[in-house]
Motif scaffolding. Structure first.
Motif, mmCIF file in Angstrom:
data_model
loop_
_atom_site.group_PDB
_atom_site.id
_atom_site.type_symbol
_atom_site.label_atom_id
_atom_site.label_comp_id
_atom_site.label_asym_id
_atom_site.label_seq_id
_atom_site.Cartn_x
_atom_site.Cartn_y
_atom_site.Cartn_z
ATOM 1 N N GLY A 79 -1.568 18.081 -16.048
ATOM 2 C CA GLY A 79 -2.804 18.720 -15.609
ATOM 3 C C GLY A 79 -3.409 18.082 -14.375
ATOM 4 O O GLY A 79 -4.471 18.489 -13.928
ATOM 5 N N CYS A 80 -2.754 17.066 -13.845
ATOM 6 C CA CYS A 80 -3.243 16.388 -12.634
ATOM 7 C C CYS A 80 -2.255 16.620 -11.501
ATOM 8 O O CYS A 80 -1.634 15.683 -10.998
ATOM 9 N N GLY A 81 -2.099 17.849 -11.116
ATOM 10 C CA GLY A 81 -1.174 18.176 -10.043
ATOM 11 C C GLY A 81 -1.678 17.695 -8.699
ATOM 12 O O GLY A 81 -2.822 17.252 -8.555
ATOM 13 N N ALA A 82 -0.814 17.789 -7.714
ATOM 14 C CA ALA A 82 -1.169 17.350 -6.360
ATOM 15 C C ALA A 82 -2.374 18.143 -5.868
ATOM 16 O O ALA A 82 -2.430 19.352 -5.990
ATOM 17 N N GLY A 83 -3.361 17.427 -5.364
ATOM 18 C CA GLY A 83 -4.551 18.070 -4.822
ATOM 19 C C GLY A 83 -5.632 18.371 -5.844
ATOM 20 O O GLY A 83 -6.713 18.813 -5.474
ATOM 21 N N SER A 84 -5.356 18.132 -7.104
ATOM 22 C CA SER A 84 -6.379 18.390 -8.127
ATOM 23 C C SER A 84 -7.437 17.288 -8.089
ATOM 24 O O SER A 84 -7.229 16.214 -7.531
ATOM 25 N N SER A 85 -8.587 17.567 -8.697
ATOM 26 C CA SER A 85 -9.651 16.558 -8.718
ATOM 27 C C SER A 85 -9.206 15.329 -9.500
ATOM 28 O O SER A 85 -9.532 14.196 -9.133
ATOM 29 N N CYS A 86 -8.428 15.542 -10.540
ATOM 30 C CA CYS A 86 -7.911 14.427 -11.334
ATOM 31 C C CYS A 86 -6.988 13.558 -10.487
ATOM 32 O O CYS A 86 -7.054 12.331 -10.537
ATOM 33 N N ASP A 87 -6.150 14.197 -9.698
ATOM 34 C CA ASP A 87 -5.223 13.460 -8.835
ATOM 35 C C ASP A 87 -5.970 12.666 -7.770
ATOM 36 O O ASP A 87 -5.601 11.529 -7.461
ATOM 37 N N SER A 88 -7.038 13.247 -7.228
ATOM 38 C CA SER A 88 -7.786 12.520 -6.200
ATOM 39 C C SER A 88 -8.516 11.316 -6.785
ATOM 40 O O SER A 88 -8.659 10.298 -6.116
ATOM 41 N N VAL A 89 -8.952 11.413 -8.054
ATOM 42 C CA VAL A 89 -9.600 10.259 -8.703
ATOM 43 C C VAL A 89 -8.565 9.199 -9.038
ATOM 44 O O VAL A 89 -8.750 8.007 -8.747
ATOM 45 N N SER A 92 -7.247 7.373 -5.918
ATOM 46 C CA SER A 92 -8.221 6.738 -5.023
ATOM 47 C C SER A 92 -8.137 5.219 -5.122
ATOM 48 O O SER A 92 -7.624 4.674 -6.098
ATOM 49 N N PRO A 93 -8.664 4.520 -4.137
ATOM 50 C CA PRO A 93 -8.693 3.048 -4.206
ATOM 51 C C PRO A 93 -9.572 2.540 -5.354
ATOM 52 O O PRO A 93 -9.386 1.416 -5.814
ATOM 53 N N TRP A 94 -10.506 3.367 -5.818
ATOM 54 C CA TRP A 94 -11.382 2.966 -6.918
ATOM 55 C C TRP A 94 -10.650 2.930 -8.255
ATOM 56 O O TRP A 94 -11.182 2.411 -9.231
ATOM 57 N N ALA A 95 -9.451 3.473 -8.306
ATOM 58 C CA ALA A 95 -8.681 3.470 -9.549
ATOM 59 C C ALA A 95 -7.929 2.159 -9.754
ATOM 60 O O ALA A 95 -7.261 1.976 -10.770
ATOM 61 N N ALA A 158 -18.940 11.277 -9.262
ATOM 62 C CA ALA A 158 -19.906 12.300 -8.855
ATOM 63 C C ALA A 158 -20.355 12.132 -7.411
ATOM 64 O O ALA A 158 -20.425 13.123 -6.666
ATOM 65 N N PHE A 159 -20.671 10.908 -6.989
ATOM 66 C CA PHE A 159 -21.334 10.716 -5.706
ATOM 67 C C PHE A 159 -20.421 10.218 -4.581
ATOM 68 O O PHE A 159 -20.746 10.398 -3.406
ATOM 69 N N VAL A 160 -19.316 9.583 -4.914
ATOM 70 C CA VAL A 160 -18.430 9.051 -3.871
ATOM 71 C C VAL A 160 -17.186 9.925 -3.727
ATOM 72 O O VAL A 160 -16.848 10.369 -2.636
ATOM 73 N N LEU A 161 -16.523 10.175 -4.845
ATOM 74 C CA LEU A 161 -15.274 10.932 -4.797
ATOM 75 C C LEU A 161 -15.487 12.451 -4.841
ATOM 76 O O LEU A 161 -14.602 13.212 -4.448
ATOM 77 N N HIS A 162 -16.608 12.882 -5.391
ATOM 78 C CA HIS A 162 -16.929 14.312 -5.543
ATOM 79 C C HIS A 162 -15.818 15.042 -6.297
ATOM 80 O O HIS A 162 -15.476 16.180 -5.979
ATOM 81 N N ALA A 163 -15.251 14.370 -7.285
ATOM 82 C CA ALA A 163 -14.189 14.935 -8.116
ATOM 83 C C ALA A 163 -14.218 14.227 -9.469
ATOM 84 O O ALA A 163 -14.594 13.058 -9.563
ATOM 85 N N PHE A 164 -13.849 14.962 -10.503
ATOM 86 C CA PHE A 164 -13.854 14.386 -11.852
ATOM 87 C C PHE A 164 -12.463 14.441 -12.467
ATOM 88 O O PHE A 164 -11.787 15.467 -12.380
ATOM 89 N N CYS A 165 -12.070 13.336 -13.069
ATOM 90 C CA CYS A 165 -10.808 13.256 -13.810
ATOM 91 C C CYS A 165 -11.117 13.528 -15.272
ATOM 92 O O CYS A 165 -11.933 12.823 -15.876
ATOM 93 N N LYS A 166 -10.477 14.540 -15.833
ATOM 94 C CA LYS A 166 -10.779 14.895 -17.229
ATOM 95 C C LYS A 166 -10.340 13.797 -18.205
ATOM 96 O O LYS A 166 -10.991 13.565 -19.206
ATOM 97 N N TYR A 167 -9.269 13.098 -17.904
ATOM 98 C CA TYR A 167 -8.809 12.028 -18.783
ATOM 99 C C TYR A 167 -9.754 10.824 -18.728
ATOM 100 O O TYR A 167 -10.068 10.228 -19.748
ATOM 101 N N CYS A 168 -10.192 10.507 -17.508
ATOM 102 C CA CYS A 168 -11.147 9.403 -17.355
ATOM 103 C C CYS A 168 -12.446 9.727 -18.072
ATOM 104 O O CYS A 168 -13.022 8.879 -18.768
ATOM 105 N N SER A 169 -12.910 10.953 -17.900
ATOM 106 C CA SER A 169 -14.163 11.364 -18.530
ATOM 107 C C SER A 169 -14.051 11.335 -20.051
ATOM 108 O O SER A 169 -14.987 10.901 -20.738
ATOM 109 N N LEU A 170 -12.923 11.786 -20.584
ATOM 110 C CA LEU A 170 -12.726 11.734 -22.034
ATOM 111 C C LEU A 170 -12.687 10.300 -22.532
ATOM 112 O O LEU A 170 -13.290 9.967 -23.563
ATOM 113 N N LEU A 171 -12.009 9.436 -21.799
ATOM 114 C CA LEU A 171 -11.942 8.030 -22.176
ATOM 115 C C LEU A 171 -13.339 7.403 -22.184
ATOM 116 O O LEU A 171 -13.709 6.701 -23.118
#
Length: 186
Positions: A79-89, A92-95, A158-171
């Motif tokens: 569910g985290c394909g290339a270009g998805s919000s999950c993929d961008s999170v 990212s360097p924050w990961a 929310a404020f830096v990446l402007h994208a949400f990872c569903k797995y991160c959010s669930l965790l």
């Protein structure tokens, strides 16, 4: 117990007022019966607390371990394909922290520590009570770390990446529920 005490003070029938009592005696045996009942309630409550937190920690550990595996192997999460919000999170360097360590590794360590604390909690011996006096503050510290990390990463998404990872959010959601259960039990 408070309702029973209120009815008992008003002079109500002890048999009718305490339907969950262990013995039907009033008078000398009622205090011992109430003490046994209180101990059973505390044991049951501790058992439910431990079960709830251990299940939540197990779910968090599995999810963090799965995310760690995918971060280290380079394989994308389902569910985290290339270009998805999950993929961008996740990309990212924050990961990553400390020069390339996925943040899911420290998360897994924290959940493992919390689960171990809960496993060793609640014995009857003086040594176990001494251990409990150490474990509770440590569990509160870990719970604070979990909630702080969840807030930090939610704000980053929310404020830096402007994208949400569903797995991160669930965790983070499951971790916060475990932390709140610990705070409520303390």
């Amino acid at each position: 117990p408070q309702a029973w005490r209120a009815r008992h003070r008003r002079g109500g029938d002890a048999r009718r007022a305490a339907p969950g009592r262990l013995s039907g005696r009033c008078g000398r045996g009622a205090g011992a019966s109430y003490a046994r009942r209180s101990q059973q309630v505390l044991t049951m409550t501790l058992r439910k607390f431990k079960t709830a937190v251990l299940l939540l920690c197990a779910a968090c550990l599995l999810l963090a371990g799965w995310m760690l595996f995918h971060s280290l192997s380079g394989v994308r999460l389902v569910g985290c394909g290339a270009g998805s919000s999950c993929d961008s999170v996740m990309g990212s360097p924050w990961a990553y922290v400390a020069g390339g360590v996925p943040v899911s590794l420290p998360a897994a360590v924290v959940y493992l520590l919390l689960a171990l604390c809960v496993l060793f909690l609640g014995g009857d011996s003086p040594e176990d009570r001494a251990l409990d006096r150490f474990l509770w503050p440590f569990m509160l510290f870990l719970s604070g770390c979990i909630i702080g990390a969840a807030l930090w990463f939610a704000c980053l998404q929310a404020f830096v990446l402007h994208a949400f990872c569903k797995y991160c959010s669930l965790l983070h959601l499951l971790g916060c529920v475990a932390a709140v259960v610990v705070f409520l039990a303390a």
